[in-house]
Design an enzyme around this catalytic site. Structure first.
Site, PDB file in Angstrom:
ATOM      1  N   GLU A  60       0.138  -9.905  -3.844  1.00 12.51           N
ATOM      2  CA  GLU A  60       1.308  -9.064  -3.555  1.00 12.51           C
ATOM      3  C   GLU A  60       2.497  -9.846  -3.019  1.00 12.51           C
ATOM      4  O   GLU A  60       3.629  -9.633  -3.431  1.00 12.51           O
ATOM      5  CB  GLU A  60       0.946  -7.946  -2.568  1.00 12.51           C
ATOM      6  CG  GLU A  60       0.161  -6.786  -3.174  1.00 12.51           C
ATOM      7  CD  GLU A  60      -1.334  -7.019  -3.201  1.00 12.51           C
ATOM      8  OE1 GLU A  60      -1.770  -8.099  -2.740  1.00 12.51           O
ATOM      9  OE2 GLU A  60      -2.078  -6.144  -3.671  1.00 12.51           O
ATOM     10  N   HIS A 129      -6.548   3.191   2.939  1.00 11.63           N
ATOM     11  CA  HIS A 129      -5.933   3.586   1.670  1.00 11.63           C
ATOM     12  C   HIS A 129      -5.239   4.942   1.743  1.00 11.63           C
ATOM     13  O   HIS A 129      -5.070   5.596   0.715  1.00 11.63           O
ATOM     14  CB  HIS A 129      -6.992   3.645   0.558  1.00 11.63           C
ATOM     15  CG  HIS A 129      -7.417   2.319   0.040  1.00 11.63           C
ATOM     16  ND1 HIS A 129      -8.222   1.466   0.749  1.00 11.63           N
ATOM     17  CD2 HIS A 129      -7.139   1.680  -1.129  1.00 11.63           C
ATOM     18  CE1 HIS A 129      -8.436   0.366   0.037  1.00 11.63           C
ATOM     19  NE2 HIS A 129      -7.790   0.466  -1.100  1.00 11.63           N
TER      20      HIS A 129
END
Lengths: 327, 337
Positions: A60, A129
């Protein structure tokens, strides 16, 4: 105008912008061959090829930073971060580079890029998450943060974001992807920085964004039907810049305010709005500003616990009644 | 390793005389410029940090001179010398340090954020290795647009232990991006020596994890640095192959203004590196080849001295930005890119 899902609206926007501008390209994990973790980009690799739809490694910080560099080099990258929970790895790139480059270089160069990322809870994905971290970015000068709640806005705001000359954090919601609504067929662009009155009302202003706007609308219907309270639902759509004029106009009309957000309340979006309402609309208030948000715990797994941690429409309803009563 | 490298004096002249003299003058300019910033810091004309390139002039000038006009440069915060080597007028670098409107970043960036987009210098960045992904992206854009250019990305030895370094090297090789990764290895990340920070202290070897070509050169020898960088940039441009270049060098002062640089280095070690001062080495080389005599060297110093006086004068006379402009440049204005 045709009916479609929030997911389809996002894909339409990406597709139209890829066709419109050669400099636009997509980059992210699993967006090509795999079709996208949430299938937003499904089929685009086949249509546009690897140059325009680039699969990345799980990296990322690397590929988000490469998006910034590509934007500085003359392109219009749309970078997908699979979920906002993974964005923390790339935080340095967003906060220290994307948000600051234009300013710290005295306007010499900008970063016209979009970071698309979904967040939110409600589907049992647990602590790492299920977060709503969009407010972190909304508190950072130099960034633009938008969060559509409807399919039409998903299309119109994404197109506006891709055309923006500044970095945009485009916040999607996992639980909205299958929501249906009218999607304008034409080159539909929603201006960034404008809130929308989703439902007019006269007794209470309910302010929210993303999934919470949909839940607020549901609560507002019941408020009217069962409690005789006419609630005006303001969909922020853009968290930075914040359209405070629309908020203030509504507060002057209803004199009562409830802020609803999925994220943690401390130092949150509702806190910001409540402070500004107190500061700028004090004389129009008939009751204290109320807030409702996510429970301040890491999101638990078990369904009853997860539900208890999120503002449901029932709890929004209760909070709205309290906000109207001033108790 | 330094001792093993080929001395420039063993080889025939690699560049025309004028170019060689230009290399020398640029190195002297950076040395004297940095010394002047120390003085200006003491006089409170400059605030905040100041990370100097003193001792690293051969690494900086050798590498930057190898860039074509089309190529792009991006660096860490130890950036005054890089800007000057790229051709940014010293007066705008000095004015930036003074926080003036005439600075290359309009006084908004300061020491760590020099920039000169028109000359392909995409800026100095203050977070260690934070700019490496940007370099990959600049190279990606060049590739995407079919442009005939490469990117040179400079950073210190301290940047090689953080994830962004590895992610960027991986992406560049995976996607065949035209970029040269330049480690200016001055032996210390702040006060921590390479040996105390890196399990593999031969930093250039890390490229092998990415199947990437790499080499190490004597960073005190401007011609070695120039030759290697020029070759690797060509390889990036023509073959779309990234590479990693490590220059072995030394910064004579401390890390920044608040560090005398003495608590973690011995006097003997500093002295040893002074014996290989990049400017003296190159001056001697030019003298041995009959390109320069003492009188001509003195002329170089005089020209440099004049440029620096002019830089200070410009910086002094340039206005401070008006507080009314505090929010300028935060977002694009209508019509800007």
């Amino acid at each position: 105008m045709a009916e479609g899902t929030y997911r389809q609206a996002l894909q339409q926007a990406l597709r139209e912008e890829l066709i419109r501008d050669e400099r636009v390209f997509l980059m992210g994990e699993e967006i090509g061959l795999f079709g996208g973790s949430y299938k937003i980009t499904d089929g685009l690799l086949q249509e546009f090829g690897e140059k325009r739809v680039r699969d990345t490694p799980i990296s990322e910080e690397g590929f988000l930073g490469a998006g910034i560099g590509a934007a500085m080099g003359g392109l219009r990258p749309v970078v997908e971060i699979m979920t906002i929970n993974f964005i923390l790895i790339a935080m340095d790139q967003i906060v220290n580079n994307a948000a600051k480059i234009r300013y710290m270089f005295g306007g010499a160069i900008g970063v016209p890029m979009v970071i698309r990322t979904p967040g939110g809870a409600g589907v049992g994905l647990t602590a790492q998450h299920s977060q709503s971290l969009e407010v972190w970015f909304a508190s950072t000068p130099g960034l633009i943060v938008v969060a559509p709640s409807t399919p039409a806005d998903a299309k119109g705001l994404l197109k506006a974001s891709i055309r923006s000359n500044d970095p945009v954090l485009f916040y999607e919601h996992l639980m909205l992807y299958n929501d249906k609504g009218e999607i304008p067929d034409e080159d539909y662009v929603v201006p960034i920085g404008k809130a929308e009155i989703r439902r007019p009302g006269k007794d209470l202003t309910m302010i929210s964004h993303s999934l919470m706007t949909q839940r607020s609308l549901k609560a507002a219907e019941e408020l009217e039907r069962n409690h005789g309270i006419s609630a005006e639902v303001v969909d922020l759509r853009s968290l930075r810049p914040l359209d405070f004029d629309t908020i203030a106009a509504s507060v002057r009309k209803t004199n009562h305010v409830l802020c609803i957000e999925e994220g943690w309340l401390s130092y949150g979006i509702g806190a910001e709005i409540a402070a500004r309402v107190a500061d700028e609309c004090f004389d129009w208030l008939d009751a204290p500003v109320k807030r409702i948000g996510g429970a301040e715990v890491p999101m638990p797994y078990s369904k009853p616990l997860e539900s208890a941690a999120m503002p449901s429409h029932e709890r929004i309803l209760e909070a709205a009644i309290r906000a109207r009563r001033g108790s | 390793m330094v001792e093993q490298s080929t001395r420039a004096t063993d080889r025939p002249l690699p560049l025309p005389r004028a170019n060689l003299l230009h290399l020398l003058e640029q190195m002297v300019l950076i040395r004297r410029f940095e010394e002047k910033t120390m003085e200006m810091l003491a006089l409170n004309r400059i605030r905040g940090y100041c990370h100097w390139n003193i001792g690293e002039e051969a690494s900086v000038v050798g590498a930057v001179t190898a860039l074509t006009e089309n190529d792009r440069l991006i660096t860490s915060y130890r950036d005054h010398g890089f800007a000057i080597a790229r051709g940014t007028p010293p007066e705008t670098v000095m004015a930036e340090l003074f926080g003036k409107e005439g600075g290359c970043a309009g006084g908004r960036g300061g020491s760590m954020h020099m920039v000169d987009i028109a000359r392909g210098y995409f800026g100095g960045y203050g977070i260690v290795a934070g700019h490496l992904p940007l370099a990959a992206g600049l190279a990606l854009a060049a590739d995407y647009l079919g442009e005939d250019r490469a990117v040179l990305c400079a950073f210190g030895d301290g940047a090689t232990n953080i994830g962004a370094f590895h992610e960027s090297l991986n992406l560049s090789k995976l996607w065949h991006l035209p970029v040269v990764w330049l480690i200016t290895n001055n032996q210390y990340g702040m006060g921590t020596s390479v040996h105390r920070a890196s399990a593999e202290a031969e930093l250039y070897k890390r490229a092998c994890a990415y199947e990437m070509y790499s080499e190490q050169v004597d960073g005190m020898d401007v011609l070695s640095v120039y030759e290697a960088t020029e070759r690797l940039l060509r390889r990036a441009r023509e073959d779309r192959e990234p590479s990693l270049l490590e220059t072995l060098t030394y910064r004579y002062p401390g890390h920044s203004y608040a560090d005398a640089g003495k608590s973690y280095r011995t006097k003997e070690e500093i002295e040893r590196w002074h014996q290989r001062d990049p400017i003296r080495l190159f001056q001697r080389y030019l003298e041995e080849h009959g390109i320069l005599n003492q009188g001509e060297y003195d002329l170089v110093e005089r020209r440099v001295s004049q440029k620096i006086e002019e830089a200070v004068k410009f910086a002094e006379e340039s206005p401070f930005p008006s507080p009314d402009t505090l929010f300028k440049y935060l977002y694009a204005e209508e019509g800007t890119k």
